[in-house]
Design an enzyme around this catalytic site. Structure first.
Site, PDB file in Angstrom:
ATOM      1  N   ASN A 108     -55.238 -20.386 -17.211  1.00  0.00           N
ATOM      2  CA  ASN A 108     -54.109 -19.619 -16.679  1.00  0.00           C
ATOM      3  C   ASN A 108     -54.336 -18.172 -17.100  1.00  0.00           C
ATOM      4  OD1 ASN A 108     -51.598 -18.503 -16.086  1.00  0.00           O
ATOM      5  ND2 ASN A 108     -50.605 -19.419 -17.869  1.00  0.00           N
ATOM      6  N   GLY A 109     -54.340 -17.253 -16.134  1.00  0.00           N
ATOM      7  CA  GLY A 109     -54.547 -15.840 -16.469  1.00  0.00           C
ATOM      8  C   GLY A 109     -55.536 -15.204 -15.514  1.00  0.00           C
TER       9      GLY A 109
ATOM     10  N   GLU B 174     -25.833  -8.356  -3.677  1.00  0.00           N
ATOM     11  CA  GLU B 174     -26.437  -9.679  -3.467  1.00  0.00           C
ATOM     12  C   GLU B 174     -25.873 -10.725  -4.412  1.00  0.00           C
ATOM     13  OE1 GLU B 174     -31.048  -9.687  -2.149  1.00  0.00           O
ATOM     14  OE2 GLU B 174     -30.689  -8.724  -4.071  1.00  0.00           O
TER      15      GLU B 174
ATOM     16  N   HIS C  77     -21.972  14.512   2.483  1.00  0.00           N
ATOM     17  CA  HIS C  77     -21.820  14.232   3.910  1.00  0.00           C
ATOM     18  C   HIS C  77     -21.040  12.947   4.170  1.00  0.00           C
ATOM     19  CE1 HIS C  77     -24.393  17.567   4.872  1.00  0.00           C
ATOM     20  NE2 HIS C  77     -25.344  17.092   4.084  1.00  0.00           N
TER      21      HIS C  77
HETATM   22  C1  G6P Z   1     -35.134 -12.007   1.318  1.00  0.00           C
HETATM   23  C2  G6P Z   1     -35.047 -12.058  -0.202  1.00  0.00           C
HETATM   24  C3  G6P Z   1     -35.231 -10.647  -0.784  1.00  0.00           C
HETATM   25  C4  G6P Z   1     -36.511 -10.034  -0.287  1.00  0.00           C
HETATM   26  C5  G6P Z   1     -36.603 -10.048   1.241  1.00  0.00           C
HETATM   27  C6  G6P Z   1     -37.996  -9.669   1.711  1.00  0.00           C
HETATM   28  O1  G6P Z   1     -34.043 -11.326   1.821  1.00  0.00           O
HETATM   29  O2  G6P Z   1     -33.805 -12.586  -0.595  1.00  0.00           O
HETATM   30  O3  G6P Z   1     -35.254 -10.724  -2.207  1.00  0.00           O
HETATM   31  O4  G6P Z   1     -36.604  -8.719  -0.757  1.00  0.00           O
HETATM   32  O5  G6P Z   1     -36.349 -11.361   1.731  1.00  0.00           O
HETATM   33  O6  G6P Z   1     -38.874 -10.674   1.302  1.00  0.00           O
HETATM   34  P1  G6P Z   1     -40.416 -10.463   1.070  1.00  0.00           P
HETATM   35  O7  G6P Z   1     -40.901 -11.831   0.643  1.00  0.00           O
HETATM   36  O8  G6P Z   1     -41.008 -10.037   2.377  1.00  0.00           O
HETATM   37  O9  G6P Z   1     -40.590  -9.435   0.025  1.00  0.00           O
END
Ligand code: G6P
Length: 631
Positions: free
Chosen positions: A98-99, A490, A506
Site C-alpha cells: 500500500n503506497g 450541502e 452589486h
Molecule cells: C457530486 C458530489 C460532489 C462533487 C460533484 C462532482 O455532486 O456530491 O461532491 O463535487 O458530484 O463530482 P466529480 O466526481 O466529477 O468531482
C-alpha cells in the site's frame, strides 16, 4: 487506498484473510488477491472487482494453509486488472503493498537491464524483484532480503512479504503508509487498519515509520530498517467495529478533512523535480511542444471540482500566461461550445465518472483539443477518454461532500500551472522553486490549521441559529468562498451564498444585517486591502464577521474587536440571540499560491461542525449523491 491483511498461526488462513479484507472495504478497491503457503510453495489467487469475485476464484482454486498475505487494490499505477492486482511474485517471494514507490521507473529500468521480467505495470512489483535479487545475492533470511530491498526504495509503503522457503514467517514493513500488528494467542496478524483485526484480537502494536517486523505464530520481532531492535508496548483497542472504520472520528467527512495533509503528500510524491524547478511529466503527457501550441486552457468540471478548476484558472493565467476559462460540465454540454485543436481541455473530477463532465470531454475531443484529466479514480471514464491524466492520490473519499479530493485537486492544478509555465518559458526555475517549496511545506501548515478544530467548533456553535450565510473572497479566495458556501449548504442545509468580494456592492450587501454571518476569506495576499474594505463594509452594517486571516494580522484583529454590534442592537433582540462579531480564524503565513489549501480548511470544519451540531446526516446528506452519472 489499498488494504493489507496478513496472518500466521494455526488456523486455515484464507477465510480469515478474505474476511479481514471485507472489513477494509470502506477504503475502496478495484481488485483483490491473496498468497498462501500451501505446502506446495506460495500460491496466489487474484480477481478484478468485488471480493465476491475473489471468493468465486478461491472456490475454483482453494488455497489451504496457515500463513498468508492478502490485499485489496485501489489502483494508482497501472489500470485495475488481474495482472496488476496484488500479490506480486518474483522468484520465491510474494509481496502486497500500500503506497507509492517514487523511484519505481529508475529501479524498473535497472532491474530490466539485469534481466528481470515484469508481469505488471505496478510500482509494487519492483519491491518483489528487489527482494528476489537480494535473496539470490546471498541474503538467505527473508527479513534481511526485505531490509536490503527497502534500502533502495523511496516513497510511501506498507508491505507484507512471504517467501516459499520460510513457510512460518511473514515480514512486514512501513514508511508513511499505515500498518498495525494484531497480537493473538498463537497467531499474529497485520493489517492496514484496525477493523480487519477486531474479530481476532484487540491487542495491537502500531508500527512506526521506518520499522519492520518479522511475524511468527509466537510473536513479532520489531526492528528499525537498520536492524536496531525496537520495544513497543501493546495497546488495547476498545472501539466498536464502526468506530474503527472511521479511525475513531465521528464521521468519514471529519476523518477525510484530517487526512488532507497526507492526501497532498501522496499527490505530490514523485512529481516534483526541485533541482530543475519543474514537474516530472509521467502520465501528464504535456510535452514542451504541446505546452507551446496551446492557445487556451478550458477547464470543465462540476460541483466542488469546478471550484478547484477556478483556482486552477487563476494559476494558469498567472504562471503560464495562457488565456483560461472554466465552465461547468452541464453548461458546456447543452450549448454549442467552440473548441479548437489548440485548446488544452482540463477535466477535473474526483470520481472520473460525472456524466456532465464526461459529455463535455466528448464534445471537446471531437474537435481535436488535447484533453487532460485530473481525477482521483484510476482508469475511470474521464481519464480513459483523455490524452493524459494527472491523478490526485487522495485515496477513496466516502463522505458525499468532497474535502480531501478538493485540496488534492488544488495541489494537482498548481503543479499543472507550474508545468505549463516552465515549458512555455513564462516561469523561471527560481520562481517555480519558490512555489514548489511552499507546496511541499503546505501539508505541515495544513496540520497547524487542523489543530484549530476546537476553536472552529466553538464558532460553529455560536452561529447555529443562522438561516443564511454569506461567504466572500477575492482572487483564489473567491473559489474558496464558493466552496465554503457549498459545503455549508450541502451538509447543514443552511442557505449559503458564495460571492466574489468585489461583487458584494452589486447585490449581497442588501442582505447584510446583524442576523447575517459573513465569512470573509482575507489572508495577506495581493488583494488584502480591498477585501479588508469589504470587511469594514460588513462591520458598518453590523453583519456577524467571521474572518479567515493570516496569523498576527493586527488590523483584522482590531477591526473585529471594534466591530462588536452596538449594545442597543443586541438588547433590542433579547440580548443573546446573536453573537458578537469577534470571530477570527488564523492561518499560517504562506506563499500566495498555497493560501487556498489553508483557507479552505476552516470553512470545511465550520460546515462540518454546524451540520453535526444540528444533527444532520453529515456523510450522506439528503438528496445528494457521491457520483452523479446521470444528466
Ligand atoms: C457530486 C458530489 C460532489 C462533487 C460533484 C462532482 O455532486 O456530491 O461532491 O463535487 O458530484 O463530482 P466529480 O466526481 O466529477 O468531482
Amino acid at each position: 487506498m489499498c488494504g493489507i491483511v496478513a496472518y500466521v498461526g494455526a488456523k486455515d488462513c484464507a477465510p480469515i484473510l478474505v474476511e479481514g479484507l471485507r472489513r477494509l472495504e470502506y477504503r475502496g478497491y478495484d481488485s483483490a488477491g491473496l498468497a498462501v503457503h500451501t505446502g506446495r510453495g506460495v500460491e496466489i489467487v487474484r480477481a478484478v472487482g468485488k471480493l465476491s469475485n475473489l471468493d468465486a476464484a478461491l472456490r475454483k482454486q482453494p488455497l489451504v494453509g496457515t500463513t498468508g498475505i492478502s490485499h485489496t487494490r485501489w489502483a494508482t499505477h497501472g489500470r485495475p486488472s488481474e495482472a496488476n492486482a496484488h500479490p506480486h511474485v518474483a522468484g520465491k517471494v510474494a509481496v502486497v503493498h500500500n503506497g507509492i514507490i517514487e523511484n519505481h521507473l529508475a529501479l524498473r529500468r535497472e532491474l530490466e537491464a539485469k534481466g528481470a521480467k515484469f508481469s505488471s505495470d505496478t510500482d509494487t512489483e519492483i519491491v518483489a524483484h528487489l527482494i528476489d535479487e537480494a535473496q539470490r545475492g546471498g541474503k538467505t533470511q527473508l527479513v534481511e532480503a526485505v531490509r536490503a530491498a527497502l534500502a533502495r526504495v523511496h516513497g510511501a509503503y506498507a508491505i507484507a512479504v512471504v517467501s516459499s522457503d520460510a513457510p512460518d514467517e511473514i515480514v512486514v514493513a512501513k514508511d508513511q503508509s499505515p500498518l498495525v500488528l494484531g497480537i493473538g494467542e498463537g497467531e499474529m496478524l497485520a493489517a492496514s487498519d484496525i477493523p480487519a483485526l477486531l474479530a481476532h484480537t484487540r491487542d495491537v502494536i502500531f508500527l512506526q515509520d521506518g520499522e519492520m517486523a518479522l511475524l511468527k505464530r509466537s510473536g513479532a520481532e520489531i526492528t528499525k530498517l537498520d536492524g536496531t531492535k525496537v520495544e513497543r508496548p501493546v495497546k488495547r483497542i476498545d472501539w466498536s467495529a464502526t468506530q474503527a472504520e472511521k479511525g475513531g472520528y465521528k464521521h468519514f467527512m471529519l476523518k477525510e478533512i484530517h487526512e488532507q495533509p497526507r492526501a497532498i503528500e501522496d499527490t505530490l510524491r514523485g512529481r516534483i523535480d526541485q533541482t530543475e524547478g519543474d514537474i516530472v511529466d509521467g502520465e501528464i503527457g504535456i510535452t514542451p511542444e504541446i505546452a507551446k501550441r496551446i492557445t487556451r486552457v478550458y477547464f470543465v468540471a462540476c460541483g466542488t471540482s469546478a471550484h478547484a478548476a477556478m483556482a486552477g484558472r487563476y494559476w494558469v493565467e498567472q504562471l503560464a500566461r495562457i488565456p483560461s476559462t472554466v465552465e461547468i460540465g452541464s453548461e458546456v454540454r447543452y450549448r454549442e461550445p467552440v473548441f479548437t485543436n489548440t485548446d488544452l481541455v482540463v477535466a477535473v473530477s474526483q470520481s472520473g465518472e460525472t456524466a456532465d463532465t464526461l459529455a463535455a470531454v466528448k464534445a471537446a475531443k471531437a474537435s481535436g483539443a488535447h484533453i487532460l484529466a485530473v481525477a482521483n479514480v484510476l482508469d475511470s471514464a474521464i481519464p480513459r477518454m483523455s490524452d493524459g491524466a494527472l491523478y490526485t492520490h487522495a485515496g477513496p473519499e466516502i463522505g458525499v461532500a468532497s474535502t480531501k479530493c478538493f485540496t488534492a485537486q488544488l495541489a494537482a492544478l498548481l503543479m499543472l500551472a507550474v508545468c505549463l509555465g516552465r515549458r512555455r518559458g513564462t516561469l523561471s526555475a527560481d520562481g517555480s522553486r519558490r512555489i514548489l517549496d511552499a507546496l511541499q511545506h503546505a501539508p505541515h501548515q495544513m496540520r497547524e490549521v487542523l489543530a484549530k478544530a476546537d476553536e472552529i467548533k466553538a464558532i460553529a456553535k455560536k452561529h447555529l441559529k443562522a438561516r443564511d450565510m454569506l461567504f466572500l473572497g477575492r482572487g483564489t479566495g473567491y473559489p474558496i468562498a464558493l466552496e465554503g458556501a457549498l459545503k455549508l449548504k450541502e451538509i447543514s442545509y443552511i442557505h449559503a451564498e458564495g460571492y466574489a468580494a468585489g461583487e458584494m456592492k452589486h447585490g449581497p450587501i442588501a442582505l447584510i444585517d446583524e442576523e447575517m454571518p459573513v465569512v470573509v476569506v482575507c489572508p495577506r495576499d495581493a488583494h488584502y486591502e480591498k477585501t479588508f474594505s469589504n470587511m469594514q463594509e460588513v462591520k458598518a452594517r453590523e453583519g456577524q464577521l467571521i474572518a479567515v486571516a493570516t496569523e498576527g494580522d493586527l488590523d483584522v484583529a482590531q477591526l473585529l474587536l471594534d466591530g462588536q454590534p452596538p449594545q442597543s442592537a443586541r438588547s433590542s433582540r433579547g440580548g443573546s440571540s446573536f453573537p458578537p462579531a469577534i470571530d477570527l480564524i488564523e492561518i499560517p503565513k504562506a506563499e500566495p499560491e498555497i493560501l487556498p489549501l489553508l483557507t479552505v480548511i476552516p470553512l470545511q470544519l465550520l460546515a462540518y461542525y454546524m451540520a453535526d451540531l444540528k444533527g444532520t446526516d453529515v456523510d450522506q446528506p439528503r438528496n445528494l449523491a457521491k457520483t452523479v452519472t446521470v444528466e
